[in-house]
Design an enzyme around this catalytic site. Structure first.
Site, PDB file in Angstrom:
ATOM      1  N   THR A 105     -10.857 -21.187 -28.840  1.00 44.05           N
ATOM      2  CA  THR A 105     -10.127 -20.914 -27.836  1.00 44.05           C
ATOM      3  C   THR A 105      -8.673 -22.035 -27.882  1.00 44.05           C
ATOM      4  OG1 THR A 105     -11.915 -20.062 -26.668  1.00 44.05           O
ATOM      5  CG2 THR A 105     -10.155 -20.927 -25.324  1.00 44.05           C
ATOM      6  N   ILE A 136     -12.582  -8.200 -25.774  1.00 48.47           N
ATOM      7  CA  ILE A 136     -11.638  -7.743 -26.823  1.00 48.47           C
ATOM      8  C   ILE A 136     -12.157  -6.239 -27.312  1.00 48.47           C
ATOM      9  CG2 ILE A 136     -10.175  -8.016 -28.780  1.00 48.47           C
ATOM     10  CD1 ILE A 136      -9.519  -9.726 -26.605  1.00 48.47           C
ATOM     11  N   ILE A 188     -21.920 -22.064 -31.470  1.00 52.40           N
ATOM     12  CA  ILE A 188     -22.178 -20.822 -30.988  1.00 52.40           C
ATOM     13  C   ILE A 188     -21.207 -19.623 -30.625  1.00 52.40           C
ATOM     14  CG2 ILE A 188     -23.948 -22.073 -29.506  1.00 52.40           C
ATOM     15  CD1 ILE A 188     -22.372 -22.052 -27.036  1.00 52.40           C
ATOM     16  N   ASN A 207     -13.443 -13.043 -22.418  1.00 52.73           N
ATOM     17  CA  ASN A 207     -12.937 -11.997 -23.237  1.00 52.73           C
ATOM     18  C   ASN A 207     -13.673 -10.760 -23.351  1.00 52.73           C
ATOM     19  OD1 ASN A 207     -13.212 -11.500 -26.355  1.00 52.73           O
ATOM     20  ND2 ASN A 207     -13.820 -13.541 -26.057  1.00 52.73           N
ATOM     21  N   CYS A 239     -24.015  -8.162 -31.641  1.00 50.86           N
ATOM     22  CA  CYS A 239     -23.466  -6.744 -31.425  1.00 50.86           C
ATOM     23  C   CYS A 239     -24.478  -5.947 -30.921  1.00 50.86           C
ATOM     24  CB  CYS A 239     -23.016  -6.545 -32.751  1.00 50.86           C
ATOM     25  SG  CYS A 239     -21.477  -5.112 -32.859  1.00 50.86           S
TER      26      CYS A 239
HETATM   27  C1  LIG Z   1     -10.530 -13.710 -28.149  1.00 50.09           C
HETATM   28  C2  LIG Z   1     -11.961 -13.991 -28.795  1.00 50.09           C
HETATM   29  C3  LIG Z   1     -12.288 -13.211 -29.858  1.00 50.09           C
HETATM   30  C4  LIG Z   1     -13.478 -13.612 -30.653  1.00 50.09           C
HETATM   31  N1  LIG Z   1     -13.900 -12.595 -31.631  1.00 50.09           N
HETATM   32  C5  LIG Z   1     -14.789 -12.858 -32.426  1.00 50.09           C
HETATM   33  C6  LIG Z   1     -15.305 -11.957 -33.315  1.00 50.09           C
HETATM   34  O1  LIG Z   1     -14.593 -11.154 -33.649  1.00 50.09           O
HETATM   35  N2  LIG Z   1     -16.390 -12.329 -33.973  1.00 50.09           N
HETATM   36  C7  LIG Z   1     -17.200 -13.308 -33.583  1.00 50.09           C
HETATM   37  O2  LIG Z   1     -18.311 -13.627 -34.324  1.00 50.09           O
HETATM   38  N3  LIG Z   1     -16.878 -14.260 -32.756  1.00 50.09           N
HETATM   39  C8  LIG Z   1     -15.804 -13.925 -32.119  1.00 50.09           C
HETATM   40  N4  LIG Z   1     -15.362 -14.959 -31.069  1.00 50.09           N
HETATM   41  C9  LIG Z   1     -16.171 -16.090 -30.546  1.00 50.09           C
HETATM   42  C10 LIG Z   1     -15.626 -17.250 -31.253  1.00 50.09           C
HETATM   43  O3  LIG Z   1     -15.638 -17.190 -32.815  1.00 50.09           O
HETATM   44  C11 LIG Z   1     -16.275 -18.699 -30.979  1.00 50.09           C
HETATM   45  O4  LIG Z   1     -17.588 -18.522 -31.352  1.00 50.09           O
HETATM   46  C12 LIG Z   1     -16.458 -18.791 -29.437  1.00 50.09           C
HETATM   47  O5  LIG Z   1     -15.368 -18.623 -28.827  1.00 50.09           O
HETATM   48  C13 LIG Z   1     -16.632 -20.167 -29.022  1.00 50.09           C
HETATM   49  O6  LIG Z   1     -15.689 -20.989 -29.642  1.00 50.09           O
HETATM   50  P1  LIG Z   1     -14.266 -21.641 -28.842  1.00 50.09           P
HETATM   51  O7  LIG Z   1     -15.018 -21.962 -27.552  1.00 50.09           O
HETATM   52  O8  LIG Z   1     -13.920 -22.753 -29.497  1.00 50.09           O
HETATM   53  O9  LIG Z   1     -13.643 -20.433 -28.437  1.00 50.09           O
HETATM   54  C14 LIG Z   1     -14.304 -14.560 -30.347  1.00 50.09           C
HETATM   55  C15 LIG Z   1     -13.738 -15.583 -29.140  1.00 50.09           C
HETATM   56  C16 LIG Z   1     -12.433 -15.192 -28.546  1.00 50.09           C
HETATM   57  C17 LIG Z   1     -12.108 -16.077 -27.570  1.00 50.09           C
END
Ligand SMILES: Cc1cc2nc3c(=O)[nH]c(=O)nc-3n(C[C@H](O)[C@H](O)[C@H](O)COP(=O)(O)O)c2cc1C
Length: 312
Positions: free
Chosen positions: A274, A79, A199, A77, A138
């Site tokens: 996710t 976004i 992470i 992603n 960031c």
């Molecule tokens: C669509 C999307 C948007 C995300 N937006 C943020 C965010 O705004 N700030 C942040 O710290 N992490 C963001 N993340 C990271 C997630 O919080 C998480 O750390 C990462 O996806 C790993 O976890 P997962 O494999 O269960 O998704 C985002 C992840 C996804 C998939």
């Protein structure tokens, strides 16, 4: 050895850096909106806490589409951290979340140190906020766009300045796009942070070989989902050995047993990301799965599993 199942419900309470969680299941930032978007599917009172989508000083529109691409066992992603900005969050999003008996952790970011600090200052003293999760992945615009979270000095300066600007617990959300995660865990500890989240997504890319273009408009994006789980478990384990700060583990958690893998590696709480896109009730199913496993294994208290991996 045969395990004797317990007859009563296990104790899932966690005190995470002073934040009382009724259970260790949280929502990963950016994957659960501001809670309201999922309230049709999930009783928010049942969650340990909601970590909201990243908030910045000013509203951000985000990147042009396509922003998401499904990959084997995960997704990419970019976004672009779209969000309505801190003022709209405080007036329109937080009042809704405050109605529920769940911890609210506000994920924040900025494109300069100054922006981070202004957001943190705006959150100070606001009712209904349990803690701040600082997304350090960031780009620091003033330092040529290099992410704060991949530069140890920038990480230290950012986190120690934020520490001085707030009385709320600070959870540093570390980037996995570094060589040695323990250096960054120690920098967060030395800066006075109260906990770690790991992470964030791993930097990735996918290309359409028919039109020779990247699959997402931003070219690169963050890889998440089950594909990254072993990397995440490894980093949680390494960080837990390096520092005594409590850790929120995340990365590809799809089931209760996946979540417990992070707890055994050293996390005190976990976040579901996710999985919410695949099943909007994933948080509750994961919580139920954790509880079922504990009952079957005769574990009366989740605390007894934290960091219990046995390494010979
Ligand atoms: C669509 C999307 C948007 C995300 N937006 C943020 C965010 O705004 N700030 C942040 O710290 N992490 C963001 N993340 C990271 C997630 O919080 C998480 O750390 C990462 O996806 C790993 O976890 P997962 O494999 O269960 O998704 C985002 C992840 C996804 C998939």
């Amino acid at each position: 050895m045969k395990k004797i199942p317990i007859k009563t419900k296990p104790n899932l309470n966690v005190d995470f850096a002073g934040i009382k969680l009724k259970n260790p299941v949280l929502t990963a930032s950016g994957t659960f909106g501001y809670g309201e978007e999922f309230a049709e599917f999930v009783d928010l009172n049942k969650l340990g806490g909601v970590i909201v989508k990243g908030i910045s000083l000013e509203p951000i529109k985000g990147n042009p589409p396509p922003r998401i691409w499904e990959t084997p066992s995960g997704m990419l992603n970019a976004i672009g951290l779209e969000n309505p900005g801190v003022e709209v969050f405080l007036t329109e999003k937080l009042p809704y979340l405050r109605q529920f008996d769940t911890a609210v952790i506000v994920n924040i970011f900025g494109y300069s140190l100054d922006e981070y600090i202004k957001v943190v200052e705006r959150l100070e003293g606001v009712r209904g906020i349990s803690g701040i999760e600082v997304n350090i992945s960031c780009p620091n615009v003033k330092a040529g766009g290099m992410a704060f979270g991949t530069d140890i000095n920038a990480t230290s300066e950012l986190l120690s300045t934020i520490r001085k600007a707030t009385t709320l617990p600070i959870i540093a959300k570390l980037s996995p796009n570094v060589t040695d995660i323990t250096e960054f865990a120690k920098a967060a500890r030395d800066a006075g942070c109260n906990g770690l989240s790991l992470i964030n997504t791993l930097l990735g890319m996918a290309i359409d070989i028919r039109c020779m273009k990247p699959r997402i408009a931003n070219c690169t994006g963050g890889l998440s989902g089950p594909a990254i789980r072993p990397v995440a478990v490894r980093m949680v384990w390494q960080a837990a050995k390096a520092v005594t700060l409590p850790i929120i583990g995340m990365g590809g958690i799809m089931t209760g047993e996946d979540a417990l893998e992070f707890i055994v590696a050293g996390a005190s709480a976990i976040a579901v990301g996710t999985a919410n896109f695949v099943n909007p009730r994933a948080t509750i199913d994961i919580l139920d799965g954790m509880e079922k496993f504990l009952i079957e294994q005769g574990v009366g208290n989740i605390q007894d599993l934290i960091g219990k991996v046995s390494v010979r």
